[in-house]
Design a protein around this motif. Sequence first.
Motif, PDB file in Angstrom:
ATOM      1  N   SER A  96      25.544  23.617  -4.661  1.00 28.34           N
ATOM      2  CA  SER A  96      26.028  22.320  -5.167  1.00 28.34           C
ATOM      3  C   SER A  96      24.911  21.553  -5.876  1.00 28.34           C
ATOM      4  N   GLU A  97      23.669  21.689  -5.362  1.00 25.53           N
ATOM      5  CA  GLU A  97      22.524  21.051  -6.030  1.00 25.53           C
ATOM      6  C   GLU A  97      22.271  21.695  -7.392  1.00 25.53           C
ATOM      7  N   LEU A  98      22.409  23.018  -7.444  1.00 27.28           N
ATOM      8  CA  LEU A  98      22.207  23.730  -8.713  1.00 27.28           C
ATOM      9  C   LEU A  98      23.253  23.334  -9.744  1.00 27.28           C
ATOM     10  N   LEU A  99      24.494  23.200  -9.295  1.00 24.52           N
ATOM     11  CA  LEU A  99      25.561  22.794 -10.212  1.00 24.52           C
ATOM     12  C   LEU A  99      25.302  21.387 -10.762  1.00 24.52           C
ATOM     13  N   GLU A 100      24.786  20.520  -9.903  1.00 22.32           N
ATOM     14  CA  GLU A 100      24.465  19.158 -10.333  1.00 22.32           C
ATOM     15  C   GLU A 100      23.360  19.173 -11.395  1.00 22.32           C
ATOM     16  N   ILE A 101      22.363  20.023 -11.198  1.00 22.67           N
ATOM     17  CA  ILE A 101      21.266  20.146 -12.176  1.00 22.67           C
ATOM     18  C   ILE A 101      21.834  20.624 -13.518  1.00 22.67           C
ATOM     19  N   CYS A 102      22.730  21.621 -13.466  1.00 21.83           N
ATOM     20  CA  CYS A 102      23.366  22.117 -14.696  1.00 21.83           C
ATOM     21  C   CYS A 102      24.107  20.988 -15.415  1.00 21.83           C
ATOM     22  N   GLY A 125      28.088  30.746 -13.262  1.00 20.76           N
ATOM     23  CA  GLY A 125      27.644  31.612 -12.162  1.00 20.76           C
ATOM     24  C   GLY A 125      27.680  30.893 -10.824  1.00 20.76           C
ATOM     25  N   VAL A 126      27.251  29.629 -10.809  1.00 23.95           N
ATOM     26  CA  VAL A 126      27.263  28.835  -9.577  1.00 23.95           C
ATOM     27  C   VAL A 126      28.707  28.596  -9.127  1.00 23.95           C
ATOM     28  N   GLU A 165      12.455  25.750 -15.259  1.00 26.81           N
ATOM     29  CA  GLU A 165      12.485  25.134 -13.930  1.00 26.81           C
ATOM     30  C   GLU A 165      13.701  25.605 -13.135  1.00 26.81           C
ATOM     31  N   PHE A 166      14.842  25.730 -13.807  1.00 29.19           N
ATOM     32  CA  PHE A 166      16.069  26.152 -13.125  1.00 29.19           C
ATOM     33  C   PHE A 166      15.912  27.538 -12.514  1.00 29.19           C
ATOM     34  N   ARG A 167      15.210  28.414 -13.241  1.00 24.91           N
ATOM     35  CA  ARG A 167      14.974  29.778 -12.754  1.00 24.91           C
ATOM     36  C   ARG A 167      14.268  29.754 -11.396  1.00 24.91           C
ATOM     37  N   ALA A 168      13.292  28.851 -11.263  1.00 31.40           N
ATOM     38  CA  ALA A 168      12.552  28.740 -10.001  1.00 31.40           C
ATOM     39  C   ALA A 168      13.404  28.065  -8.923  1.00 31.40           C
ATOM     40  N   LEU A 169      14.187  27.069  -9.330  1.00 26.52           N
ATOM     41  CA  LEU A 169      14.990  26.309  -8.360  1.00 26.52           C
ATOM     42  C   LEU A 169      16.123  27.132  -7.758  1.00 26.52           C
ATOM     43  N   LYS A 170      16.547  28.196  -8.456  1.00 23.63           N
ATOM     44  CA  LYS A 170      17.628  29.044  -7.939  1.00 23.63           C
ATOM     45  C   LYS A 170      17.302  29.631  -6.569  1.00 23.63           C
ATOM     46  N   GLU A 171      15.994  29.779  -6.311  1.00 22.46           N
ATOM     47  CA  GLU A 171      15.571  30.373  -5.033  1.00 22.46           C
ATOM     48  C   GLU A 171      15.591  29.365  -3.889  1.00 22.46           C
ATOM     49  N   ILE A 172      15.574  28.069  -4.204  1.00 23.09           N
ATOM     50  CA  ILE A 172      15.378  27.075  -3.128  1.00 23.09           C
ATOM     51  C   ILE A 172      16.474  26.021  -3.002  1.00 23.09           C
ATOM     52  N   LYS A 173      17.270  25.819  -4.030  1.00 17.05           N
ATOM     53  CA  LYS A 173      18.301  24.776  -3.997  1.00 17.05           C
ATOM     54  C   LYS A 173      19.644  25.340  -3.536  1.00 17.05           C
ATOM     55  N   THR A 174      20.498  24.468  -3.012  1.00 13.27           N
ATOM     56  CA  THR A 174      21.847  24.873  -2.623  1.00 13.27           C
ATOM     57  C   THR A 174      22.709  25.019  -3.870  1.00 13.27           C
TER      58      THR A 174
END
Length: 432
Positions: free
Chosen positions: A314-320, A347-348, A303-312
């Motif tokens: 800071s949102e990606l870091l929160e998911i991590c 990376g983020v 899911e994270f792989r797909a979200l990298k294209e659409i999330k900001t």
Amino acid sequence: MTGSIKGLERFDSPGKGRGLRVTTAFKVGELLFSSPAYSYVLSLKERGCYCEFCFTRKEGLARCGKCKKAFYCNVKCQKGDWAMHKLECSAMIAYKENWCPSEMSRLVARILAKKKTQKERCVSEQILLIEEMQSHVEDVDNEKRETNESDIAGLHRFYSKHLEIPSHRDLLTLFSQVACNGFTIEDDELTHMGAAVYPDVALINHSCVPTVIVTYNGTTAEVRAVTDMKPGDEVLISYIDLLYPTDDRNNRLRESYYFTCDCQECKSKSKDKAKLKVHKRSDAIEPEVINNMVRYARRTIKEFRALKEIKTPSELLEICEQSLEEMGAVFHDSNVYMLHMMYQAMGVCLYMQDLEGAISYGEKILKPYSQLYPAYSLNVSSMYLKLGRLYMGLDKRSMGLSTLKKAMAIMEVAHGKNHFYLTELRKEMAQK
């Protein structure tokens, strides 16, 4: 007429089909052979940073006067690239922001152009012709077929003016061949620079216990021994990231290359326990709880792989952070799924210029990486490089130098002592 490469021979590898083996001894770090690319293409994201022709990274590259999109070291490089750049130059001007072929379509266009002008076997086909590369076209699933159809449509749309495009059937075969045999050209920190096809290198079979490593000098692939080799030993590379446990590795191999590995590591699964390490408790964690968390981890990674294209960022870091907290209830910090999400978080942080945050993740990753990856792994050297450069950037010079020295020890074997990356790294380390 088949050519030859000194010290190597093509042979029928038991259970694998054709392969490559050495006919003379090679020591760790010794170059078996180098191969110029049959065709290659610079990633669009790297335009302006690297020369389109020789992949040299430097400041002050000269722009193509027509399209203003491609960059070169000098007139010599621009002329050298024109046969390939002309496939795109006028189309980029005409389509403007609507010019959007995939990297795969761009590479295939260049292969077709090369085939048209090439009259005899080229230097990257000493022992395997490009037509002989395995295609697995009959094994392609619906999702990959849809991607291929989309890429073919892009090829027709953006390249038909300058190319004689073959039949649909031949195109499906060629796209499948490139998907199975293409190589990603990466820099010293494993950043994606472009894609290429090397028919001779494509002859090398896979093992999760590789005997050689492929690195890049400009657009040339170089194959070096990562273990001492004696005559008769098979030349083996890893097609995939070797961090993950046996089941994950074989799922990836089946999905992308249509086979299951039966190397010694896949038979013994000797590293799986360390790779899937869980917390020690007085009351042991139930196997079902562990299995559920493994499923959660695999799903999160996908899911994270797909979200990298659409999330900001800071949102990606929160998911991590959330996934690490969830997995951390069961998994040890050195568990590969924890390491995967830490690497993404690092990376983020780098993207967000949070150097301290990147360092804190990098420091957690380094030791397990060096234990779980094979010797002379580029994944390990690139992590040492990133961390060492971060230390240097924060004026932690002694830590930076000791970390960069560890990167250098791996790179001298993987890239060769005289590689441009090593020359640049020595200069970096000498700067006050």
